[in-house]
Each structure stands twice: as structure tokens, then as C-alpha cells.
Design a protein around this motif. Structure first.
Motif, PDB file in Angstrom:
ATOM      1  N   CYS A 296       0.829  -1.211   0.000  1.00  0.00           N
ATOM      2  CA  CYS A 296       0.000   0.000   0.000  1.00  0.00           C
ATOM      3  C   CYS A 296       0.861   1.257   0.000  1.00  0.00           C
ATOM      4  CB  CYS A 296      -0.926   0.004   1.210  1.00  0.00           C
ATOM      5  SG  CYS A 296      -2.277  -1.157   1.078  1.00  0.00           S
ATOM      6  N   ALA A 297       1.920   1.269   0.810  1.00  0.00           N
ATOM      7  CA  ALA A 297       2.795   2.443   0.862  1.00  0.00           C
ATOM      8  C   ALA A 297       3.499   2.657  -0.469  1.00  0.00           C
ATOM      9  CB  ALA A 297       3.818   2.275   1.980  1.00  0.00           C
ATOM     10  N   THR A 298       3.938   1.579  -1.096  1.00  0.00           N
ATOM     11  CA  THR A 298       4.626   1.705  -2.381  1.00  0.00           C
ATOM     12  C   THR A 298       3.662   2.176  -3.472  1.00  0.00           C
ATOM     13  OG1 THR A 298       6.053  -0.105  -1.686  1.00  0.00           O
ATOM     14  CG2 THR A 298       6.151   0.505  -3.991  1.00  0.00           C
ATOM     15  N   LEU A 299       2.444   1.672  -3.464  1.00  0.00           N
ATOM     16  CA  LEU A 299       1.443   2.146  -4.423  1.00  0.00           C
ATOM     17  C   LEU A 299       1.148   3.627  -4.220  1.00  0.00           C
ATOM     18  CD1 LEU A 299      -1.165  -0.751  -4.555  1.00  0.00           C
ATOM     19  CD2 LEU A 299       0.126   0.166  -6.470  1.00  0.00           C
ATOM     20  N   LEU A 300       1.076   4.043  -2.960  1.00  0.00           N
ATOM     21  CA  LEU A 300       0.796   5.440  -2.659  1.00  0.00           C
ATOM     22  C   LEU A 300       1.941   6.345  -3.117  1.00  0.00           C
ATOM     23  CD1 LEU A 300      -1.347   7.217  -1.317  1.00  0.00           C
ATOM     24  CD2 LEU A 300      -0.061   6.989   0.801  1.00  0.00           C
ATOM     25  N   ILE A 301       3.175   5.938  -2.854  1.00  0.00           N
ATOM     26  CA  ILE A 301       4.346   6.722  -3.285  1.00  0.00           C
ATOM     27  C   ILE A 301       4.414   6.772  -4.809  1.00  0.00           C
ATOM     28  CG2 ILE A 301       6.871   6.738  -3.327  1.00  0.00           C
ATOM     29  CD1 ILE A 301       6.753   5.599  -0.463  1.00  0.00           C
ATOM     30  N   HIS A 302       4.171   5.629  -5.453  1.00  0.00           N
ATOM     31  CA  HIS A 302       4.216   5.563  -6.916  1.00  0.00           C
ATOM     32  C   HIS A 302       3.161   6.484  -7.532  1.00  0.00           C
ATOM     33  CE1 HIS A 302       4.727   3.843 -10.885  1.00  0.00           C
ATOM     34  NE2 HIS A 302       3.454   3.538 -10.930  1.00  0.00           N
ATOM     35  N   SER A 303       1.958   6.480  -6.985  1.00  0.00           N
ATOM     36  CA  SER A 303       0.894   7.340  -7.507  1.00  0.00           C
ATOM     37  C   SER A 303       1.214   8.814  -7.264  1.00  0.00           C
ATOM     38  CB  SER A 303      -0.432   6.990  -6.839  1.00  0.00           C
ATOM     39  OG  SER A 303      -0.774   5.666  -7.108  1.00  0.00           O
ATOM     40  N   HIS A 304       1.719   9.124  -6.076  1.00  0.00           N
ATOM     41  CA  HIS A 304       2.031  10.517  -5.751  1.00  0.00           C
ATOM     42  C   HIS A 304       3.120  11.069  -6.672  1.00  0.00           C
ATOM     43  CE1 HIS A 304       2.490  14.093  -3.249  1.00  0.00           C
ATOM     44  NE2 HIS A 304       3.791  13.941  -3.401  1.00  0.00           N
ATOM     45  N   THR A 305       4.208  10.325  -6.853  1.00  0.00           N
ATOM     46  CA  THR A 305       5.288  10.828  -7.714  1.00  0.00           C
ATOM     47  C   THR A 305       4.847  10.898  -9.176  1.00  0.00           C
ATOM     48  OG1 THR A 305       6.245   8.612  -7.908  1.00  0.00           O
ATOM     49  CG2 THR A 305       7.144  10.052  -6.195  1.00  0.00           C
ATOM     50  N   GLY A 306       3.986   9.988  -9.607  1.00  0.00           N
ATOM     51  CA  GLY A 306       3.488  10.048 -10.981  1.00  0.00           C
ATOM     52  C   GLY A 306       2.636  11.273 -11.227  1.00  0.00           C
ATOM     53  N   PHE A 307       1.704  11.551 -10.331  1.00  0.00           N
ATOM     54  CA  PHE A 307       0.882  12.751 -10.475  1.00  0.00           C
ATOM     55  C   PHE A 307       1.710  14.024 -10.296  1.00  0.00           C
ATOM     56  CE2 PHE A 307      -2.790   9.892  -9.656  1.00  0.00           C
ATOM     57  CZ  PHE A 307      -3.497  10.193 -10.794  1.00  0.00           C
ATOM     58  N   GLN A 308       2.698  13.978  -9.439  1.00  0.00           N
ATOM     59  CA  GLN A 308       3.580  15.137  -9.264  1.00  0.00           C
ATOM     60  C   GLN A 308       4.339  15.423 -10.556  1.00  0.00           C
ATOM     61  OE1 GLN A 308       6.721  14.597  -6.404  1.00  0.00           O
ATOM     62  NE2 GLN A 308       6.610  16.740  -5.780  1.00  0.00           N
ATOM     63  N   ASN A 309       4.801  14.376 -11.232  1.00  0.00           N
ATOM     64  CA  ASN A 309       5.485  14.567 -12.512  1.00  0.00           C
ATOM     65  C   ASN A 309       4.539  15.156 -13.564  1.00  0.00           C
ATOM     66  OD1 ASN A 309       7.874  13.577 -11.494  1.00  0.00           O
ATOM     67  ND2 ASN A 309       7.505  11.503 -12.232  1.00  0.00           N
ATOM     68  N   ILE A 310       3.287  14.755 -13.543  1.00  0.00           N
ATOM     69  CA  ILE A 310       2.317  15.316 -14.482  1.00  0.00           C
ATOM     70  C   ILE A 310       2.116  16.803 -14.211  1.00  0.00           C
ATOM     71  CG2 ILE A 310      -0.122  15.289 -15.136  1.00  0.00           C
ATOM     72  CD1 ILE A 310      -0.023  12.241 -14.701  1.00  0.00           C
ATOM     73  N   ILE A 311       1.995  17.173 -12.939  1.00  0.00           N
ATOM     74  CA  ILE A 311       1.812  18.586 -12.590  1.00  0.00           C
ATOM     75  C   ILE A 311       3.033  19.400 -12.995  1.00  0.00           C
ATOM     76  CG2 ILE A 311       1.589  20.193 -10.659  1.00  0.00           C
ATOM     77  CD1 ILE A 311      -0.164  18.040  -9.303  1.00  0.00           C
ATOM     78  N   VAL A 312       4.217  18.876 -12.730  1.00  0.00           N
ATOM     79  CA  VAL A 312       5.445  19.599 -13.073  1.00  0.00           C
ATOM     80  C   VAL A 312       5.556  19.772 -14.587  1.00  0.00           C
ATOM     81  CG1 VAL A 312       7.963  19.385 -13.106  1.00  0.00           C
ATOM     82  CG2 VAL A 312       6.717  19.009 -10.992  1.00  0.00           C
ATOM     83  N   ASP A 313       5.165  18.761 -15.340  1.00  0.00           N
ATOM     84  CA  ASP A 313       5.290  18.835 -16.802  1.00  0.00           C
ATOM     85  C   ASP A 313       4.235  19.721 -17.453  1.00  0.00           C
ATOM     86  OD1 ASP A 313       7.467  17.198 -16.746  1.00  0.00           O
ATOM     87  OD2 ASP A 313       6.387  15.381 -17.337  1.00  0.00           O
ATOM     88  N   TYR A 314       2.993  19.696 -16.957  1.00  0.00           N
ATOM     89  CA  TYR A 314       1.906  20.319 -17.687  1.00  0.00           C
ATOM     90  C   TYR A 314       1.320  21.570 -17.037  1.00  0.00           C
ATOM     91  CZ  TYR A 314       2.101  16.217 -20.562  1.00  0.00           C
ATOM     92  OH  TYR A 314       2.529  15.235 -21.399  1.00  0.00           O
ATOM     93  N   VAL A 315       1.773  21.942 -15.850  1.00  0.00           N
ATOM     94  CA  VAL A 315       1.321  23.194 -15.229  1.00  0.00           C
ATOM     95  C   VAL A 315       2.576  24.032 -14.997  1.00  0.00           C
ATOM     96  CG1 VAL A 315       0.032  24.237 -13.350  1.00  0.00           C
ATOM     97  CG2 VAL A 315      -0.568  21.953 -14.117  1.00  0.00           C
ATOM     98  N   PRO A 316       2.931  24.894 -15.948  1.00  0.00           N
ATOM     99  CA  PRO A 316       4.206  25.613 -15.843  1.00  0.00           C
ATOM    100  C   PRO A 316       4.203  26.638 -14.713  1.00  0.00           C
ATOM    101  CG  PRO A 316       2.983  26.361 -17.758  1.00  0.00           C
ATOM    102  CD  PRO A 316       2.220  25.217 -17.172  1.00  0.00           C
ATOM    103  N   GLN A 317       5.304  26.692 -13.990  1.00  0.00           N
ATOM    104  CA  GLN A 317       5.447  27.597 -12.856  1.00  0.00           C
ATOM    105  C   GLN A 317       5.460  29.056 -13.301  1.00  0.00           C
ATOM    106  OE1 GLN A 317       5.765  26.912  -9.486  1.00  0.00           O
ATOM    107  NE2 GLN A 317       5.904  29.083  -9.072  1.00  0.00           N
TER     108      GLN A 317
END
Length: 165
Positions: A99-120
Motif C-alpha cells: 500500500c505504501a509503495t502504491l501510494l508513493i508511486h501514484s504521488h510521484t506520478g501525479f507530481q510529474n504530471i503537474i510539473v510537466d503540464y502546469v508551468p510555474q
């Protein structure tokens, strides 16, 4: 001879009123105004044409270490997913690690999407809101998984029951 006849035949067909009416009817169908769904983002130019491109400060957490961590977490999901079913025992510790690994994997994946597609630099408030929303969703999902693991059957037992159903 055939090419001369062909061009005159095309001229006769193009001047027929039925063909012109169908062209007008099709053009009338496509005359709706084009409307954008979202307004354009604010446009601004920082600096001049002759300025050098800015070099971001080096950060190991946003470079190759981050990519390596993402790949390790993704690769570790394979044995963590297969092991409880292959071994035949449902261990709550292994379930919690999964469960912890799935949660970390999902969090980092969505974080990468935000970093790529929502420019600072273009939408700083939207990016901050997206990051805070992701952090809040991760906490809520983490608490829900903890509650499910401690007071119910757990993830692997649920998957096992769904597989047999």
C-alpha cells in the motif's frame, strides 16, 4: 483528344446549379464561430532577445536521482504485487508495504504530471493549488488505506476474493 473532352466536361459539371447549391449548403453548415474553451494564459516577455537562457540551480532531487527513485519504486511494485499470491500467505506487513509503495508511486506520478503540464512561470497559483491538492489527496488516500488495512481484510485479501468471485 480524350484530355480535351475531359476538361470541357469538368467545366460543364462545375457550372451546374445543383453543384453550386450543395457547395453553398455545406459552407452554411460550417459557418459557426470558433470559440476557445479556455481563455489564453497571460503572455509576458521577460528580458530581451539577447539575454542568456536562465540555468536553474542544480538539485539532486529533481535530476537523475528523482528518475532513479521513480524507476526503483515502479520496479519494486512487481514483486510486491506477485509475492503474496505466489507464496500463498497474506502477511499484513507485506500488505502495508504494498500500500505504501502504491501510494508513493501514484504521488510521484501525479507530481510529474503537474510539473510537466502546469508551468510555474505562466500559472504559479494554479501550480501551487495543484501541488497542494495532490498533497491533500495523498494524505486522504493514505489514511483511507491505513483504515482499510487495520479494520478490514486488506488489499491483497480483497484482490484474492475478487479474483475468485
Amino acid at each position: 483528344m480524350a484530355s480535351i473532352a475531359r476538361s470541357s466536361l469538368l467545366r460543364q459539371v462545375a457550372t451546374k446549379p445543383a453543384l453550386q447549391n450543395s457547395i453553398i449548403a455545406r459552407a452554411a453548415f460550417h459557418t459557426t464561430a470558433k470559440r476557445d474553451l479556455l481563455p489564453p494564459l497571460p503572455q509576458r516577455v521577460v528580458g530581451t532577445v539577447n539575454d542568456a537562457a536562465p540555468v536553474p540551480p542544480p538539485s539532486p532531487s529533481h535530476g537523475s536521482y528523482h528518475w532513479t527513485f521513480d524507476r526503483l519504486v515502479a520496479a519494486s511494485l512487481i514483486p510486491l504485487t506477485v509475492a503474496p499470491f505466489a507464496a500463498g500467505s497474506l502477511n499484513p506487513t507485506m500488505d502495508a508495504v504494498l500500500c505504501a509503495t502504491l501510494l508513493i508511486h501514484s504521488h510521484t506520478g501525479f507530481q510529474n504530471i503537474i510539473v510537466d503540464y502546469v508551468p510555474q512561470y505562466r500559472t504559479p497559483r494554479a501550480r501551487k493549488a495543484a501541488i497542494w491538492g495532490l498533497n491533500a489527496a495523498t494524505v486522504v488516500v493514505g489514511l483511507a488505506l491505513y483504515e482499510y488495512e487495520t479494520s478490514d481484510v486488506g488489499i491483497t485479501e480483497t484482490i484474492k476474493r475478487l479474483w475468485k468471485a
